[in-house]
Design an enzyme around this catalytic site. Structure first.
Site: not given
Ligand SMILES: Nc1ncnc2c1ncn2[C@@H]1O[C@H](COP(=O)(O)OP(=O)(O)OP(=O)(O)O)[C@@H](O)[C@H]1O
Ligand SMILES: O=P(O)(O)OC[C@@]1(O)O[C@H](CO)[C@@H](O)[C@@H]1O
Length: 303
Positions: A248-249
């Site tokens: 997501g980041d």
């Molecule tokens: N299993 C997956 N397969 C394909 N693409 C993925 C997958 N997981 C993440 N992505 C890609 O990355 C984007 C961001 O992922 P996600 O929706 O999990 O964000 P998030 O919940 O903010 O993640 P995080 O907090 O772990 O950074 C998705 O919209 C997709 O484009």
């Molecule tokens: O505890 P928070 O600040 O909500 O999330 C922190 C965290 O889970 O977010 C990143 C992935 O998005 C990781 O690098 C880190 O450990």
């Protein structure tokens, strides 16, 4: 300049094992430590795209020192505020499922906070501040509002990646971008998002409530982008997920880095999807090469 703010950075300790049995001694197959924290991840991905940026936040203790050392090799300027406490370690367990234990984070003193806030005095209307992640437990939860106030006084713009009330309050200040995932969007509007129509309805609400652009990320089901005029869907891309933390980041970095250079919304969304997906398919934050490889597979449709 792009500034990222990580109030609660982390060392992400990633351990892999076949199955996790609660209440037993489990033996890991492997472990790795990566620099972490949402704003720092945004900074690192921007660095991969060769986009200059400065990372702000609090770092301290032996963990903070290690984080600083590992970031030295990357293409970002570090301007952290030093604190007496230890930067946290977040545990990410990759077994049959992914389990995360994110630590509360160190105490931040009033003096450390005041030193951090001084940084905002140098902002100008050319700057964009990306505010991401949790607030250390012992820090006043109004700190996001205080930062937004300072950003607006300087005429700078901002992106915000937080949840709940902090996100709701920030929408009225017209963020350039917000990026909740499905769960965060459901929580924000206290709804269950049972259908595709619900997703479109509540994703659009982010724009109605003030966001200039809103991405709703759907992990392995792709992503939606809402703008003032239209909405787009990015089809999911198939591949081997290595470590989805930071996906997501990476999306945020890909979008805002490209948009600030071109104001081309569609291209920015494509790079966002390529960056998020490339990170999900990598052990660490994706490299430029991986992002370019995935970019070829991005398909966006208007809906
Ligand atoms: N299993 C997956 N397969 C394909 N693409 C993925 C997958 N997981 C993440 N992505 C890609 O990355 C984007 C961001 O992922 P996600 O929706 O999990 O964000 P998030 O919940 O903010 O993640 P995080 O907090 O772990 O950074 C998705 O919209 C997709 O484009
Ligand atoms: O505890 P928070 O600040 O909500 O999330 C922190 C965290 O889970 O977010 C990143 C992935 O998005 C990781 O690098 C880190 O450990």
């Amino acid at each position: 300049m792009i500034y990222t703010v990580t109030l609660n950075p982390s060392l992400d300790f990633i351990t892999r094992l076949e199955t996790l049995t609660l209440g037993e001694t489990n033996r890991a197959d492997s472990e790795t430590i990566f620099p972490g924290g949402k704003g720092i991840n945004v900074s690192r991905l921007l660095g991969q795209l060769a986009i200059d940026n400065t990372a702000w936040g609090f770092l301290g203790g032996f963990t903070g020192q290690h984080l600083q050392n590992t970031l030295r090799d990357t293409h970002l300027t570090q301007d952290f505020t030093q604190i007496a406490g230890n930067t946290r370690i977040n545990l990410k367990i990759k077994a049959t499922n992914e389990t995360e234990i994110n630590a509360t984070g160190p105490a931040i003193t009033a003096q450390e906070l005041a030193i951090f806030f001084q940084k905002f005095d140098c902002l100008t209307h050319d700057d964009v501040v990306v505010l991401s992640g949790s607030v250390p437990k012992r820090l006043d939860s109004h700190v996001y509002q205080q930062m937004l106030h300072k950003i607006q006084l300087c005429g700078a713009r901002f992106v915000i990646d937080t949840t709940g009330q902090q996100l709701k309050t920030a929408l009225a200040d017209r963020p350039l971008l917000v990026k909740p995932n499905r769960r965060e969007l459901a929580q924000l509007y206290d709804t269950d998002l049972a259908t595709q129509a619900d997703l479109l309805r509540w994703g659009r609400q982010l724009i109605v409530d003030g966001a200039q652009h809103a991405i709703v990320s759907l992990a392995g089901e792709g992503a939606l982008l809402f703008t003032q005029q239209t909405q787009y869907f990015a089809k999911p891309i198939k591949g081997q997920v290595q470590n989805s933390a930071g996906a997501g980041d990476s999306m945020i970095a890909g979008f805002i880095g490209t948009w600030l250079q071109s104001e081309d919304v569609l291209e920015s969304f494509k790079i966002a999807v390529a960056s998020g997906t490339a990170t999900a398919f990598s052990n660490d934050i994706a490299t430029k090469q991986k992002i370019e490889e995935i970019y070829q597979q991005v398909i966006i449709t208007t809906i």
